[in-house]
Design an enzyme around this catalytic site. Structure first.
Site, short mmCIF file in Angstrom:
data_model
loop_
_atom_site.label_atom_id
_atom_site.label_comp_id
_atom_site.label_asym_id
_atom_site.label_seq_id
_atom_site.Cartn_x
_atom_site.Cartn_y
_atom_site.Cartn_z
N ASP A 19 -6.16 12.04 0.58
CA ASP A 19 -5.78 11.01 -0.22
C ASP A 19 -4.29 10.47 0.42
OD1 ASP A 19 -5.06 9.15 -2.10
OD2 ASP A 19 -4.19 10.89 -3.61
N ASP A 31 -6.20 -4.62 3.71
CA ASP A 31 -5.59 -5.71 4.77
C ASP A 31 -5.65 -6.92 3.95
OD1 ASP A 31 -8.44 -5.57 4.50
OD2 ASP A 31 -8.66 -6.64 6.77
N GLU A 83 -9.50 4.00 1.98
CA GLU A 83 -8.98 2.53 1.83
C GLU A 83 -9.85 2.21 0.38
OE1 GLU A 83 -9.31 0.09 5.11
OE2 GLU A 83 -8.58 -1.71 3.95
N HIS A 130 -5.26 3.53 1.09
CA HIS A 130 -4.89 2.53 2.10
C HIS A 130 -4.68 1.08 1.75
CE1 HIS A 130 -3.96 1.31 6.32
NE2 HIS A 130 -4.73 0.29 6.08
#
Ligand code: 9MR
Length: 738
Positions: free
Chosen positions: A709, A342, A718, A661
């Protein structure tokens, strides 16, 4: 190759057992179609499409012209609203899609209204021919305002997209997911050290010892022996044997181990891979940087404009206000590293990451010379310090300036007002940015790491060292004045909460670093009177962003100092290491991690690596080989000696995680974007599987099997700055011990 029938039945058996304990298995609902007119019979109603891209019917399919030059997938879409979803129910989402080869369609089931949550998404790459796509998922939420949509924006050129037979059927049986686990002989696919321990694990039904053989690249058998049966391994639910081939001590490439009719993936013996990995693990920080353009010369394939520097559509980090009602000033908090996949920047996670890098610098001397190929390389400051400085400057900028309420305290975090979708490069993030309230934990993270920085940067930048120490002292005082300002668990919209309401450990850590840097009595007294000083801090999780006492203990043990009772401190670290070695000895895969009830934590890969840091510290204290061997045995798990036969480090090992991620290393969603750089550690198995992808595929999973994965699995897959700090530390140790 896929998982053996026997292995499969064992997992299904366990899943079924979990489902039937305590309650009858739920009856399956009738299968019900949720999409109206998915076949586009004579009309496209009630489907909608983006303004400027009207739907036309063509050979019974619904088609739209997709204009080139939009930024996000969702800038052009076709979909249907008012879809009913029921939490816990399984859905089969299917459709036929046609469009130019290489174009990506993001197929979504989500919320049709703000905040447009995504419940399920897949981003297939179109082939050019009409293709059928079909997926199963479990709804996490009940709503009458659901939506199915096909998002097709983000292409530089115009193209035409057609879709047909759109279907979302509820009440379907859950999908049985079978991970491809390859051969049942599990090795460290990256490599063993020539004079180090060499262990492997065999998954087998056999209960008596089995013959094994080690084969070199030319096909010659170079060693033979018999396995040791170990019974059922709790972390995986598998019956396993172990193989010890430590007696083989020659360098080589592409060796294999064979037992029970299965041959392992190939592995090397030697040290080269760890020399490269120690650098790669640290190079990730540059491509995680905010506030600076990432140079394609320094990182081929990873070039991108600077993120969050006040250039539209970013709202930028140059003048960030607080959340409404929290403060009335703005701060310039450009720079720092993005936390993970993020675009948030969180002080407590930045703090433990900086500690990891600086601790590596302080305790592993070779790290003073690593070349990280960053813009600052060649400036006469060690690259590792230059990289950590990028984050330290950001951490210091989060401190409340004098003259404001809570002066000296530190804001817990800064991130987007709402969660954004994937993929989304940092410079394209349109969300407003907000400072969140100060917290005692964040303040103590700055006290600890700025104090640590003050002693390590002094030879290179005395002015910075002085400023850092002053900030650390101010932060520590402010934390003592505001000892219980906890970051709340509810503050998790648009960014992670990083909530923590046990902070005696952060107080201990800050006092320890301030004492180690200054030698002052006030800090010494706080160390000695802390309840953490004599507690057993070496539990299943030695340290992480929320638990920092062991970090303090390790530094008190390793950094020269005159603390009264220091020998007891050193002995406590050695005792902790012994506890981890005992866990490792009893473990079928040699893992020094045994969480209560086999509930694997979020970020387990890094926890396993951090536990090895404790063992490495014991080696530094005692000089005894048993600790070095413990570290070397412990890393095997991360590189493929595990139930899934996967290396959790991108680009290391024959089969490795590569779809972590991330909003910008998002190759799985957009082939034009890269995978994470080589040397990126995946979070790894997480029993709590909080994300929809993991919930759809892994419900009922046992320990090591709670991993996938897939870029959508943010709770198992992540990447983060703190996890790579653990990998960097341990791979540097291995490279140096060789
Ligand atoms: O790693 C964090 C984990 O320990 C917490 O349980 C979890 C929930 O607060 O958050 C994890 O951290 C994520 C953070 O909140 C947001 N950025 C990505 C982090 C890794 O998944």
């Amino acid at each position: 190759m896929s998982m053996s029938l026997w292995e499969r039945s064992r997992i299904i058996g366990l899943t079924a057992a979990l489902l039937t304990v305590g309650a009858a298995a739920p009856a399956l609902a009738d299968e019900v179609e949720q999409v109206v007119n998915g076949g586009f019979d004579g009309t496209a109603d009630p489907f909608w499409s983006s303004a400027g891209s009207p739907i036309t019917l063509e050979d019974g399919q619904a088609c739209i012209d997709v204009p080139g030059g939009t930024t996000n997938r969702w800038d052009v879409a076709i979909g249907q609203n008012d879809i009913d979803l029921v939490a816990g129910e399984n859905y089969r989402f299917s459709f036929d899609a046609t469009g130019g080869a290489g174009h990506v369609v993001r197929a979504v089931t989500g919320l049709a209204v703000s905040p447009y949550d995504t419940y399920f998404e897949q981003s297939p790459v179109l082939s050019g021919d009409r293709t059928h796509y079909e997926y199963t998922f479990t709804a996490s939420t009940s709503t009458a305002q659901g939506q199915v949509a096909f998002q097709v924006g983000g292409s530089p050129e115009d193209w035409r997209f057609c879709v047909d037979d759109v279907s979302l059927v509820g009440g379907v049986p859950p999908e049985v997911y079978e991970p491809d686990t390859g051969p049942r002989v599990r090795v460290n696919q990256v490599g063993y050290l020539t004079d180090g321990p060499k262990n492997a694990t065999v998954v087998t039904e056999a209960t008596a010892p089995l013959p094994w053989q080690l084969t070199d690249r030319s096909g010659k058998v170079v060693k033979k022996g018999r396995t040791t049966p170990r019974g059922i391994d709790a972390s995986s639910g598998q019956n396993v044997h172990t193989i010890d081939f430590s007696g083989y001590r020659r360098d080589g490439r592409s060796l294999t181990l064979t037992a029970d009719g299965e041959t392992s993936r190939p592995f090397d013996i030697g040290t080269d891979a760890y020399k490269t990995l120690r650098t790669d693990a640290l190079k990730l920080y540059y491509t995680q940087r905010s506030g600076i353009e990432i140079s394609g010369d320094l990182r081929p394939g990873y070039a991108r404009p600077a993120g969050h520097v006040d250039v539209a559509p970013n709202s930028g980090d140059g003048k960030v206000p607080c959340q409404p009602g929290v403060c009335d000033y703005t701060l310039d908090v450009r720079g720092g590293w993005y936390d993970a996949g993020d675009h948030g920047k969180y002080v407590v996670n930045g703090g433990i990451s900086v500690w990891g890098l600086l601790s590596e610098y302080e305790h592993l001397r070779g790290s003073r010379r690593v070349d990280l190929t960053i813009p600052e390389s060649g400036n006469r400051v060690p690259d590792l310090l230059d990289e950590a400085r990028w984050e330290l400057d950001f951490l210091l900028s989060m401190q409340v300036p004098a003259g404001h309420p809570y002066a000296g305290m530190v804001h817990h975090k800064i991130h987007d007002a709402a969660w954004t979708g994937l993929p989304l490069l940092p410079h394209l993030d349109p969300q407003p940015r907000e400072l969140h309230p100060v917290s005692t934990a964040a303040t103590l993270n700055v006290a600890a790491t700025a104090a640590q920085a003050a002693r390590l940067y002094k030879p290179f930048d005395a002015a910075f060292a002085k400023r850092a120490l002053a900030a650390a002292r101010t932060a520590y005082r402010a934390a003592k004045d505001n000892p219980i300002r906890y970051a709340p668990v509810e503050d998790g919209v648009g960014g992670g909460a990083y909530n923590d309401d046990k902070i005696t450990d952060e107080f201990y850590w800050a006092a320890a670093e301030l004492y180690l840097t200054t030698g002052e009595r006030q800090y010494r007294d706080d160390v000695l009177s802390s309840p953490e000083h004599t507690a057993d801090v070496f539990g299943p999780v030695a340290f992480d962003w929320a638990a920092t006492a062991a970090a303090a203990r390790i530094d008190l043990a390793l950094v020269p100092n005159h603390l009264p009772g220091r020998s007891a401190v050193r002995a406590s670290v050695v005792r902790g290491a012994e506890e981890y070695l005992a866990v490792q000895r009893g473990h079928g895969y040699g893992v020094a991690y045994a969480p209560a009830n086999n509930v694997w934590d979020w970020g387990s890969s890094s926890i396993i690596a951090n536990n090895l840091v404790v063992i490495a510290a014991a080696e530094r204290i005692t000089g005894r080989d048993r600790y070095r061997d413990g570290v070397l045995t412990g890393i095997d798990y991360l590189f493929g000696r595990n139930a899934l036969n996967i290396s959790y480090v991108t680009g290391y090992g024959e089969v490795s995680s590569q779809n972590q991620h991330s909003r910008w290393y998002a190759a799985q969603l957009d082939p034009a974007l890269p995978h994470p750089p080589a040397g990126t550690l995946s979070g790894g198995p997480n029993s709590s599987i909080q994300d929809p992808v993991a919930q759809a595929k892994l419900t009922g999973c046992v320990g090591q099997f709670c991993y996938i994965d897939d870029i959508g699995s943010w709770s198992t897959n992540e990447l983060t700055i703190n996890w790579n700090a653990a990998l960097a530390w341990i791979s540097a140790y291995v490279a140096e011990t060789a």
